[in-house]
Design an enzyme around this catalytic site. Structure first.
Site, PDB file in Angstrom:
ATOM      1  N   TYR A 246      -7.730  -4.657   4.309  1.00  0.00           N
ATOM      2  CA  TYR A 246      -7.309  -3.288   3.965  1.00  0.00           C
ATOM      3  C   TYR A 246      -5.996  -3.298   3.175  1.00  0.00           C
ATOM      4  CZ  TYR A 246      -6.434   1.722   5.082  1.00  0.00           C
ATOM      5  OH  TYR A 246      -6.197   3.077   5.040  1.00  0.00           O
TER       6      TYR A 246
ATOM      7  N   LYS B 271      -5.576  -1.872  -0.558  1.00  0.00           N
ATOM      8  CA  LYS B 271      -4.673  -0.740  -0.817  1.00  0.00           C
ATOM      9  C   LYS B 271      -3.542  -1.131  -1.770  1.00  0.00           C
ATOM     10  CE  LYS B 271      -6.571   2.600   1.591  1.00  0.00           C
ATOM     11  NZ  LYS B 271      -7.360   3.610   0.851  1.00  0.00           N
TER      12      LYS B 271
END
Ligand code: NAI
Length: 249
Positions: free
Chosen positions: A157, A161
């Protein structure tokens, strides 16, 4: 007079959570909104509820898996076909597959990169293609503070991101002279289904890091998305706005 009168917006992952609140806020400001979600039924239901609650604003829901080039292209074309233009694109769809690297599988890593990073690239490219012809548009990528600082158990993640920040800045440079702005938002701890799943002790540890000492409601991210979508931010591109209550400033 709404801040988004005459504007058409597409929001991915908008059946619930932050995406749904962005759709609600945009609609309240006069926009016509297309809610895309991999859960097509939920997107249609949410759009119908928004349209029924609003004063005549138009909202439609459609299935769109952001990892599919064809489905992202079709979502953007749907907005143009139904409403005549595309002025705001919000790449918001997201998933988590948290695990430390000892346990994370390659599949978990790729799935998260695919939805966030590839999905946002597909959305940015498809929307940019329409907006460059119009010489107008605002693309908003929903990154995360996890992409700024890196979070334990989120190598997938955090990578995705952080990658979205690079995507935002590179795309901003490509599209700036055409009147298309590209910006990112990095939310911190927001109350949605994604964070509801957190263990109580982990939630408490996160709260302790936040100067404002509370989590945010999705509407508080939607307000910043409205700012980036509207003319209020007309001279901003390639920026990353943190919505974190001061966490990791
Ligand atoms: P959520 O889980 O409530 O909503 C995410 C939506 O994305 C769901 O409706 C889901 O069906 C949809 N989705 C998942 N995979 C998809 C795909 N392949 N194609 C299309 N739609 C898909 O999550 P939430 O909290 O509203 O998150 C929205 C965005 O905000 C995500 O990108 C998330 O990473 C980001 N974010 C959330 C934070 C939080 O604290 N909740 C903090 C920082 C960033």
């Amino acid at each position: 007079m709404g801040m988004l009168d005459e504007r058409v917006a597409v929001i991915t992952g908008a059946a619930q959570g932050i995406g749904l609140e962005i759709a609600r806020r945009f609609l309240a400001e006069g926009a016509r909104v297309v809610l895309g979600d991999v859960n097509g039924e939920a997107a249609e239901k949410s759009a119908a509820e928004l349209a029924a609650a609003g004063d005549g604003g138009a909202a439609i829901g459609a299935r769109c898996d952001v990892t599919s080039e064809d489905e992202v292209g079709a979502l953007v074309q749907r907005a143009v076909a139904e409403f005549g233009s595309l002025d705001v694109m919000v790449n918001n769809a997201g998933i988590t597959r948290d695990a430390t690297m000892r346990k994370m599988t390659l599949e978990d890593f790729r799935a998260v990169l695919d939805v966030h990073l590839v999905g946002s690239w597909l959305g940015t490219r498809a929307a940019g293609g329409v907006m460059r012809e119009q010489k107008r548009g605002s693309i908003i990528n929903i990154s995360s503070i996890s992409g700024k600082v890196g979070m334990l158990g989120q190598t997938n993640y955090s990578s995705a991101k952080a990658g979205m920040v690079g995507l935002t800045k590179a795309a901003a440079k490509e599209l700036a002279y055409l009147g298309v702005r590209v910006n990112a938002i990095q939310p911190g701890l927001i109350r949605t289904a994604m964070t509801e799943a957190l263990r109580e002790d982990i939630w408490a540890a996160k709260l302790a890091e936040i100067p404002m000492a509370r989590a945010a409601e999705p509407a508080e991210v939607a307000g910043v998305a409205l700012f980036l979508a509207s003319e209020l931010s007309s001279y901003m591109t390639g920026t990353v706005l943190e919505v974190t209550g001061g966490r990791y400033m």
